[in-house]
Design an enzyme around this catalytic site. Structure first.
Site, PDB file in Angstrom:
ATOM      1  N   ASN A   9      59.259  51.957  34.712  1.00 41.37           N
ATOM      2  CA  ASN A   9      58.443  52.863  34.043  1.00 41.37           C
ATOM      3  C   ASN A   9      58.545  54.081  34.891  1.00 41.37           C
ATOM      4  OD1 ASN A   9      55.904  53.912  33.366  1.00 41.37           O
ATOM      5  ND2 ASN A   9      54.680  52.810  34.676  1.00 41.37           N
ATOM      6  N   LYS A  11      56.792  56.833  33.866  1.00 40.70           N
ATOM      7  CA  LYS A  11      55.596  57.513  34.097  1.00 40.70           C
ATOM      8  C   LYS A  11      55.713  59.031  33.405  1.00 40.70           C
ATOM      9  CE  LYS A  11      54.091  54.491  37.613  1.00 40.70           C
ATOM     10  NZ  LYS A  11      53.414  54.310  38.866  1.00 40.70           N
ATOM     11  N   HIS A  96      48.610  49.782  31.580  1.00 48.27           N
ATOM     12  CA  HIS A  96      48.814  50.122  32.954  1.00 48.27           C
ATOM     13  C   HIS A  96      47.624  50.456  33.623  1.00 48.27           C
ATOM     14  CE1 HIS A  96      50.673  52.045  36.350  1.00 48.27           C
ATOM     15  NE2 HIS A  96      51.501  51.416  36.120  1.00 48.27           N
ATOM     16  N   GLU A  98      47.122  52.834  35.574  1.00 45.43           N
ATOM     17  CA  GLU A  98      46.773  54.221  35.770  1.00 45.43           C
ATOM     18  C   GLU A  98      46.146  54.540  34.404  1.00 45.43           C
ATOM     19  OE1 GLU A  98      50.626  55.635  36.559  1.00 45.43           O
ATOM     20  OE2 GLU A  98      50.417  54.670  38.502  1.00 45.43           O
ATOM     21  N   GLU A 168      50.368  43.872  38.718  1.00 46.82           N
ATOM     22  CA  GLU A 168      50.663  44.907  39.617  1.00 46.82           C
ATOM     23  C   GLU A 168      49.283  45.352  40.508  1.00 46.82           C
ATOM     24  OE1 GLU A 168      53.730  47.853  37.745  1.00 46.82           O
ATOM     25  OE2 GLU A 168      51.986  48.336  36.841  1.00 46.82           O
ATOM     26  N   GLY A 174      52.858  52.584  43.774  1.00 45.22           N
ATOM     27  CA  GLY A 174      53.087  54.215  44.304  1.00 45.22           C
ATOM     28  C   GLY A 174      52.536  54.468  45.579  1.00 45.22           C
ATOM     29  N   SER A 214      55.776  49.273  44.278  1.00 44.90           N
ATOM     30  CA  SER A 214      56.474  49.511  45.317  1.00 44.90           C
ATOM     31  C   SER A 214      57.670  48.788  45.366  1.00 44.90           C
ATOM     32  CB  SER A 214      55.890  49.907  46.644  1.00 44.90           C
ATOM     33  OG  SER A 214      54.916  50.765  46.478  1.00 44.90           O
ATOM     34  N   GLY A 236      58.591  54.351  40.977  1.00 45.50           N
ATOM     35  CA  GLY A 236      59.084  55.386  41.515  1.00 45.50           C
ATOM     36  C   GLY A 236      60.650  55.021  41.904  1.00 45.50           C
TER      37      GLY A 236
HETATM   38  P1  PGA Z   1      55.705  51.968  41.666  1.00 44.11           P
HETATM   39  O1  PGA Z   1      54.957  51.825  40.495  1.00 44.11           O
HETATM   40  O2  PGA Z   1      56.968  51.099  41.535  1.00 44.11           O
HETATM   41  O3  PGA Z   1      55.991  53.236  41.994  1.00 44.11           O
HETATM   42  O4  PGA Z   1      54.689  51.351  42.681  1.00 44.11           O
HETATM   43  C1  PGA Z   1      54.850  50.628  39.547  1.00 44.11           C
HETATM   44  C2  PGA Z   1      54.034  50.589  38.312  1.00 44.11           C
HETATM   45  O5  PGA Z   1      53.161  51.460  38.230  1.00 44.11           O
HETATM   46  O6  PGA Z   1      54.470  50.323  37.159  1.00 44.11           O
END
Ligand code: PGA
Length: 260
Positions: A9, A11, A96, A98, A168, A174, A214, A236
């Site tokens: 992803n 983003k 998601h 976010e 998640e 993140g 993460s 990330g």
């Molecule tokens: P992250 O994000 O690996 O940066 O923690 C995962 C996600 O939001 O899908």
């Protein structure tokens, strides 16, 4: 064992089409043609076309990060599933955190998007997960069950079997904090049990449930080795080809070894 599925992803990254193409090229070269582990990348929608051209001839799926539930109409700034499919998408991330938390997206909206995606043959990746406050208040299972009840409403068992879920925990996204394999497995097992109670054992056993939060090359093998973790949704670490490919390699190693 369900085939493992690693999705990146991206983003709102990277900032140029040139960088998106370079990242996609490096991922394509590293993944090669072997399809034993499913892989997809989900770039920003403005780069989908460029990345689709790069991925031609590769088994890597192409995903969008969101879609609208309507097929067309007066929805300024939105994209329909058919448009995404037309540009080469095979997958779409829905709900998601976010978008749930930052943009107040609701389970009802996610459910409408899910039905629209399934209706045109896009593979949905539906995200669920609790916040830190919810975990600390011991509400994780209730929150996840509530999100599944709302987001997955009205699906037949056959439709459910084709949906990818991504668990998640919001506190692990993140932040560098990762759920331990046993913390993650406990929630994945709860999700599998919930699916069994709603859709039956045979369907529940087919549903791919990714973990996200993460995930990195050095923690991927342990997470992916857990019995109910069927892949990863990677934020990330999907922006560096070497890191993303390290996670794909961990999935290949787990696949070769098999799970208990
Ligand atoms: P992250 O994000 O690996 O940066 O923690 C995962 C996600 O939001 O899908």
């Amino acid at each position: 064992m369900r085939p493992l599925f690693i999705a990146g992803n991206w983003k709102m990254n990277p900032s140029t089409s040139e960088a998106a193409v370079a990242l996609a090229e490096a991922v394509k070269a590293g993944v090669g043609t072997s399809a034993e582990v499913r892989v997809a990348v989900c770039p920003p929608s403005v780069f989908l076309h460029h990345v689709d051209a790069v991925l031609s001839g590769s088994p890597i799926g192409l995903g969008a990060q969101n879609m609208h539930w309507k097929p067309d109409g007066a929805y300024t700034g939105e994209l329909s599933g058919a448009m995404l499919q037309d540009i080469g998408c095979t997958h779409v991330i829905l709900g998601h955190s976010e978008r749930r938390h930052g943009l107040h997206e609701t389970d009802a909206q996610i459910n409408a998007k899910l039905h629209a995606a399934i209706g045109i043959g896009l593979i949905p990746i539906v995200c669920i997960g609790e916040t830190l406050e919810e975990r600390q208040a011991d509400q994780t299972n209730d929150v996840v069950a509530g999100q599944m009840t709302g987001s997955l409403a009205g699906l037949s068992p056959e439709q459910m079997a084709g949906v990818v879920l991504a668990y998640e925990p919001v506190w692990a996204i993140g932040t560098g904090l990762t759920a331990t394999p046993s913390q993650a497995q406990a929630v994945h097992e709860f999700i599998r049990d919930w699916l069994t109670s709603k859709f039956g054992e045979a369907t529940a056993q087919r549903v791919v449930v990714q973990y996200g939060g993460s995930v990195k090359p050095d923690n991927a093998a342990e997470l992916l080795g857990a019995p109910d973790i069927d892949g990863a949704l990677v934020g990330g670490a999907s922006l560096k080809a070497a890191d993303f490919l390290g996670i794909v390699q961990a999935a290949r190693d787990v696949t070769a070894k098999g799970k208990p």
